[in-house]
Design an enzyme around this catalytic site. Structure first.
Site, PDB file in Angstrom:
ATOM      1  N   ASN A 235       0.808  -1.230   0.000  1.00  0.00           N
ATOM      2  CA  ASN A 235       0.000   0.000   0.000  1.00  0.00           C
ATOM      3  C   ASN A 235       0.842   1.282   0.000  1.00  0.00           C
ATOM      4  O   ASN A 235       0.373   2.309  -0.473  1.00  0.00           O
ATOM      5  CB  ASN A 235      -1.047  -0.008   1.122  1.00  0.00           C
ATOM      6  CG  ASN A 235      -0.435   0.006   2.494  1.00  0.00           C
ATOM      7  OD1 ASN A 235       0.557  -0.683   2.725  1.00  0.00           O
ATOM      8  ND2 ASN A 235      -0.980   0.766   3.402  1.00  0.00           N
TER       9      ASN A 235
ATOM     10  N   GLU B  98       4.483  -4.199  12.165  1.00  0.00           N
ATOM     11  CA  GLU B  98       3.497  -3.125  11.972  1.00  0.00           C
ATOM     12  C   GLU B  98       2.313  -3.764  11.258  1.00  0.00           C
ATOM     13  O   GLU B  98       2.409  -4.080  10.070  1.00  0.00           O
ATOM     14  CB  GLU B  98       4.090  -2.003  11.102  1.00  0.00           C
ATOM     15  CG  GLU B  98       5.315  -1.327  11.680  1.00  0.00           C
ATOM     16  CD  GLU B  98       4.983  -0.405  12.840  1.00  0.00           C
ATOM     17  OE1 GLU B  98       3.809  -0.052  13.031  1.00  0.00           O
ATOM     18  OE2 GLU B  98       5.924  -0.050  13.571  1.00  0.00           O
TER      19      GLU B  98
ATOM     20  N   CYS C 177      -3.327   1.667   6.708  1.00  0.00           N
ATOM     21  CA  CYS C 177      -3.521   1.025   8.025  1.00  0.00           C
ATOM     22  C   CYS C 177      -4.135   2.002   9.021  1.00  0.00           C
ATOM     23  O   CYS C 177      -4.749   1.575   9.998  1.00  0.00           O
ATOM     24  CB  CYS C 177      -2.198   0.486   8.544  1.00  0.00           C
ATOM     25  SG  CYS C 177      -0.939   1.752   8.645  1.00  0.00           S
TER      26      CYS C 177
ATOM     27  N   GLU D 231       8.367   2.459  14.461  1.00  0.00           N
ATOM     28  CA  GLU D 231       9.110   2.984  13.322  1.00  0.00           C
ATOM     29  C   GLU D 231       9.164   4.497  13.466  1.00  0.00           C
ATOM     30  O   GLU D 231       8.372   5.089  14.202  1.00  0.00           O
ATOM     31  CB  GLU D 231       8.428   2.597  12.004  1.00  0.00           C
ATOM     32  CG  GLU D 231       8.498   1.110  11.784  1.00  0.00           C
ATOM     33  CD  GLU D 231       8.305   0.668  10.351  1.00  0.00           C
ATOM     34  OE1 GLU D 231       7.414   1.194   9.681  1.00  0.00           O
ATOM     35  OE2 GLU D 231       9.051  -0.236   9.923  1.00  0.00           O
TER      36      GLU D 231
END
Ligand code: NAD
Length: 504
Positions: free
Chosen positions: A161, A260, A294, A468
């Site tokens: 994505n 993640e 997300c 992250e």
């Protein structure tokens, strides 16, 4: 030779190993143009041997090379060159992403390319800021300290994505820390990620083996990478199911893992929200690039006093969303990235209808040949229904009403995820009170989607572990080594052992 053979209609994408482009003689798979449905790129299904070649190159570069020993300022200079080169090729790569996954070019330039360039520049700065610690409470002649060291070879597994930006979040951090890397592209977007690695290659600033790239699906490519004993760190972005599988496999050799994963973003709309701003933001936040983010807004939890206005306002805005060809600079909602993702989203829409949800926009799209899926807004769906609990990763928004703050929080916290969320209220005391009780790791108040490279990002519960971005994101690629030095000439270890109450 380059990452992509340009003269063929279907781009021939290669692996990148030890500083060169290689084409393993294996089976190949294709990625597709999300608008036309035509084949876009062909890439190798990297098996055990191809993955091993990439890990060995990264291993050698880490064990014998000098990347990890370079001064922070030298690693920073390389990352800055990489950032400038990516900026220079931004338009071309942005168009490639628009073709390969259907993300509108307007969103691509702002969020994918400019975002990735800025992150590389941040990681360049981070490479100069790595710090150790020394305790101040020892005897003054005893220096007891910790030093950050790079973990070694990092496997970076990314989804489709954000095929450039998500790769950069990992790659930039790993390189700043001094690790060497093997990137695994998604099988949906191999050409887009290969274009990023080609930029790194063309810069000529990264020693051989520091960056490697393999293409292929989860099985066999991802599986081989995760199981490889030469990999010290696995950083994964993707679905929760895959994240769990990776963690289970990595546990067998205690490889460090960060994950993640998915989310089910709640937006709490309080009675005193600035509704005009809020409705614009949550509608874009839900449907921008067809909800394939997300932290796309997926659940509106709305105070009953404004419920009807919110439903009406969201439906009206949804109908006006600029949708269509992702190459059109006005478009914000393009097609789904793949047939698989389209079918998954449609099956959830059908499930929502079967679970007694009422679609006030969109609904069952019937039989469509293309991947354009009109956004769907559901009301009255029970909170325990599967659609209210599970991640769709598509253009589906649920709206539910509440009467009390406790009820709103119970709804917000009712899923197993804990990634992003937002609160809309002009009463900052109320907003902050709620912010502490919404069980997510990434929370916006009166806004959405603003992100800076300086602040860390990640999830809790089924949304993942680790972070992250920010210095926390770089720390994921490091291991702390403690070094203790005793400079006293008067101190003897033998005496110390024999003293009833030792004092070091
Ligand atoms: P996915 O889990 O299917 O695949 C992600 C990557 O993992 C791909 O490269 C894939 O080939 C690889 N993979 C699959 N099986 C593997 C295995 N057994 N071993 C090793 N690697 C394997 O996810 P996807 O469909 O590509 O991406 C969508 C998901 O990503 C959504 O759930 C979304 O929420 C999540 N996502 C999370 C974030 C975040 O930062 N939290 C960001 C973007 C996307």
């Amino acid at each position: 030779m380059s990452a992509i053979e340009a003269d063929s209609r279907v781009k021939n994408v290669r692996n990148y190993v030890d500083g060169g482009w290689v084409d393993p003689k294996t089976e190949r798979f294709q990625s597709w143009n999300a608008v036309t449905g035509e084949p876009l790129a062909s890439a190798p299904v990297s098996g055990t041997a191809a993955v091993d070649a990439a890990v060995q190159a990264a291993r050698l570069a880490f064990d014998r090379g000098d990347w990890r020993w370079k001064k922070g300022s030298e690693r920073a200079a390389a990352l800055l060159t990489f950032a400038d080169a990516l900026a220079a090729r931004g338009r071309e790569i942005s168009e490639l992403i628009a073709y390969e996954m259907g993300k509108p070019i307007r969103v691509n330039m702002a969020r994918e390319i400019h975002g990735a360039v800025d992150k590389l520049r941040f990681f360049a700065g981070a490479a100069r800021l790595l710090e150790g610690q020394i305790t101040a409470v020892t005897a003054p002649e005893v220096w007891d300290m910790t030093l950050p060291e790079p973990l070694g070879v990092a496997a970076l597994i990314i989804p489709w994505n954000d095929p450039v930006d998500l790769a950069v979040r990992k790659l930039g951090a790993a390189l700043a820390a001094g690790c060497t890397t093997v990137v695994k592209s998604s099988e949906i977007t191999p050409a887009s990620t290969a274009a990023l690695i080609e930029v790194a290659h063309d810069c000529g600033v990264f020693p051989r083996g520091v960056i490697n790239l393999v293409h292929g699906p989860g099985d066999p490519t991802g599986e081989a990478l995760v199981a490889h004993p030469g990999v010290n760190k696995i950083s994964f972005t993707g679905s929760t199911a895959t994240g769990i599988r990776i963690m289970e496999r990595a546990a067998k050799r205690l490889a460090k893992v960060s994950l993640e994963c998915g989310g089910k973003f709640p937006a709490l709309i309080m009675p005193d929200a600035d509704l005009e701003r809020c409705l614009d933001a949550v509608t874009y936040g839900a449907f921008m690039y067809a909800g394939q983010s997300c932290t796309a807004c997926t659940r509106l939890i709305v105070h009953r006093s404004v419920y009807d206005r919110v439903v009406e306002g969201v439906v009206a805005r949804t109908k006006k969303l600029p949708s269509g060809n992702p190459l059109d600079p006005a478009v914000l909602v393009g097609p789904m990235a793949s047939r698989k993702q389209y079918d998954k989203a449609v099956s959830y829409i059908r499930l929502g209808l079967a679970e007694r949800g009422r679609a006030v926009a969109g609904g069952d799209p019937g039989d469509r040949k293309d991947l354009f899926l009109p956004p769907t807004v559901f009301v009255e769906l029970p909170a325990t229904s599967r659609l209210a609990q599970e991640e769709v990763f598509g253009p589906v928004l649920l709206i539910r009403g509440f009467d009390s703050e406790d009820e709103a929080l119970a709804m917000a916290n009712s899923t197993p995820y804990g990634l992003g969320g937002s609160i809309w209220s002009q009463d900052i005391s109320r907003a902050l009170r709620l912010a502490r009780r919404v069980d997510v790791a990434d929370l916006w108040i009166n806004t959405h989607y603003i992100r800076h490279a300086e602040t860390s990002f990640g999830g809790r519960h089924l949304s993942g572990i680790g972070r992250e971005l920010g210095m926390a994101g770089v720390e994921e690629y490091m291991s702390r080594k403690r070094i203790c030095i005793d400079t006293r000439s008067s101190f003897h270890l033998k005496d110390w052992f024999e003293t009833p109450e030792p004092a070091a």
